[in-house]
Design a protein around this motif. Structure first.
Motif, PDB file in Angstrom:
ATOM      1  N   MET A   1       0.836  -1.178   0.000  1.00  0.00           N
ATOM      2  CA  MET A   1       0.000   0.000   0.000  1.00  0.00           C
ATOM      3  C   MET A   1       0.878   1.237   0.000  1.00  0.00           C
ATOM      4  O   MET A   1       1.878   1.280   0.680  1.00  0.00           O
ATOM      5  N   ALA A   2       0.449   2.220  -0.731  1.00  0.00           N
ATOM      6  CA  ALA A   2       1.167   3.485  -0.780  1.00  0.00           C
ATOM      7  C   ALA A   2       0.397   4.503   0.052  1.00  0.00           C
ATOM      8  O   ALA A   2      -0.788   4.352   0.284  1.00  0.00           O
ATOM      9  N   ASN A   3       1.084   5.544   0.472  1.00  0.00           N
ATOM     10  CA  ASN A   3       0.400   6.574   1.240  1.00  0.00           C
ATOM     11  C   ASN A   3       0.487   7.887   0.494  1.00  0.00           C
ATOM     12  O   ASN A   3       1.548   8.479   0.390  1.00  0.00           O
ATOM     13  N   ASN A   4      -0.627   8.320  -0.050  1.00  0.00           N
ATOM     14  CA  ASN A   4      -0.740   9.593  -0.747  1.00  0.00           C
ATOM     15  C   ASN A   4      -0.998  10.663   0.299  1.00  0.00           C
ATOM     16  O   ASN A   4      -1.397  10.369   1.413  1.00  0.00           O
ATOM     17  N   SER A   5      -0.824  11.929  -0.054  1.00  0.00           N
ATOM     18  CA  SER A   5      -1.020  13.001   0.914  1.00  0.00           C
ATOM     19  C   SER A   5      -2.467  13.077   1.390  1.00  0.00           C
ATOM     20  O   SER A   5      -2.729  13.499   2.494  1.00  0.00           O
ATOM     21  N   GLU A   6      -3.433  12.655   0.567  1.00  0.00           N
ATOM     22  CA  GLU A   6      -4.830  12.750   0.957  1.00  0.00           C
ATOM     23  C   GLU A   6      -5.413  11.427   1.426  1.00  0.00           C
ATOM     24  O   GLU A   6      -6.325  11.397   2.225  1.00  0.00           O
TER      25      GLU A   6
ATOM     26  N   SER B   1      -4.731   6.772   1.505  1.00  0.00           N
ATOM     27  CA  SER B   1      -3.887   5.620   1.216  1.00  0.00           C
ATOM     28  C   SER B   1      -4.379   4.971  -0.063  1.00  0.00           C
ATOM     29  O   SER B   1      -5.567   4.995  -0.363  1.00  0.00           O
ATOM     30  N   THR B   2      -3.457   4.375  -0.799  1.00  0.00           N
ATOM     31  CA  THR B   2      -3.829   3.704  -2.038  1.00  0.00           C
ATOM     32  C   THR B   2      -3.269   2.296  -2.055  1.00  0.00           C
ATOM     33  O   THR B   2      -2.358   1.961  -1.295  1.00  0.00           O
ATOM     34  N   VAL B   3      -3.831   1.487  -2.937  1.00  0.00           N
ATOM     35  CA  VAL B   3      -3.372   0.133  -3.170  1.00  0.00           C
ATOM     36  C   VAL B   3      -3.424  -0.096  -4.675  1.00  0.00           C
ATOM     37  O   VAL B   3      -4.287   0.462  -5.357  1.00  0.00           O
ATOM     38  N   THR B   4      -2.493  -0.865  -5.194  1.00  0.00           N
ATOM     39  CA  THR B   4      -2.499  -1.196  -6.614  1.00  0.00           C
ATOM     40  C   THR B   4      -2.989  -2.632  -6.764  1.00  0.00           C
ATOM     41  O   THR B   4      -2.385  -3.554  -6.220  1.00  0.00           O
ATOM     42  N   LEU B   5      -4.105  -2.790  -7.464  1.00  0.00           N
ATOM     43  CA  LEU B   5      -4.680  -4.109  -7.696  1.00  0.00           C
ATOM     44  C   LEU B   5      -4.104  -4.713  -8.965  1.00  0.00           C
ATOM     45  O   LEU B   5      -3.951  -4.020  -9.967  1.00  0.00           O
ATOM     46  N   ALA B   6      -3.833  -6.002  -8.935  1.00  0.00           N
ATOM     47  CA  ALA B   6      -3.460  -6.746 -10.133  1.00  0.00           C
ATOM     48  C   ALA B   6      -4.740  -7.345 -10.700  1.00  0.00           C
ATOM     49  O   ALA B   6      -5.388  -8.156 -10.056  1.00  0.00           O
ATOM     50  N   LEU B   7      -5.128  -6.894 -11.888  1.00  0.00           N
ATOM     51  CA  LEU B   7      -6.361  -7.348 -12.516  1.00  0.00           C
ATOM     52  C   LEU B   7      -6.082  -8.494 -13.475  1.00  0.00           C
ATOM     53  O   LEU B   7      -4.935  -8.795 -13.796  1.00  0.00           O
ATOM     54  N   ASP B   8      -7.170  -9.126 -13.931  1.00  0.00           N
ATOM     55  CA  ASP B   8      -7.028 -10.187 -14.936  1.00  0.00           C
ATOM     56  C   ASP B   8      -6.343  -9.621 -16.167  1.00  0.00           C
ATOM     57  O   ASP B   8      -6.519  -8.467 -16.520  1.00  0.00           O
TER      58      ASP B   8
END
Length: 105
Positions: free
Chosen positions: A1-6, A8-15
Motif C-alpha cells: 500500500m502506498a500513502n498519498n497526501s490525501e 492511502s492507495t493500493v495497486t490491484l493486479a487485474l485479470d
C-alpha cells in the motif's frame, strides 16, 4: 500500500496482467468478516465512480490480503454494510464542518 497526501492507495493486479491504482475508502466489518472498499483512480471504473469491495485480512507480517467475495448473498451483506459506512462518513464530515464553522466565529 502506498500513502498519498490525501489518502492511502493500493495497486490491484487485474485479470490480463493489468493494474489499477485505487484509493482505500474504508475498511469495515460485516457479518463475521472484515472488508475493504476501494475506489479506482483511473480508467472506466473511475469514470463511473465504481467501488470495488473485497474481503480483507492481514497475513502474519501485517500485509493486506484481499479475497473476492464468494457469493451473491455475502456481497449483498457487504454492500448494505458499506452503504451504512458511507452514511456514517457523511455524518462525520457534516459534524466536523459544523465544528470548524463554530471555531471560526
Amino acid at each position: 500500500m502506498a500513502n498519498n497526501s490525501e489518502y492511502s492507495t493500493v495497486t490491484l493486479a487485474l485479470d490480463g496482467g493489468e493494474t489499477c491504482e485505487c484509493a482505500i475508502v474504508r475498511i469495515f466489518p460485516a457479518g463475521e468478516n472484515t472488508y475493504i472498499a476501494l475506489l479506482p483512480l483511473e480508467g472506466e471504473a473511475a469514470d463511473n465512480d465504481e467501488v470495488y469491495l473485497y474481503r480483507y485480512e492481514e497475513d502474519p507480517n501485517g500485509e493486506p490480503v484481499l479475497e473476492n467475495i464468494g457469493s451473491d448473498e455475502e456481497y449483498e451483506i457487504v454492500s448494505d454494510a458499506f452503504d451504512e459506512e458511507l452514511d456514517a462518513m457523511e455524518y462525520e464530515e457534516l459534524y466536523e464542518a459544523e465544528d470548524i464553522e463554530e471555531e471560526n466565529k
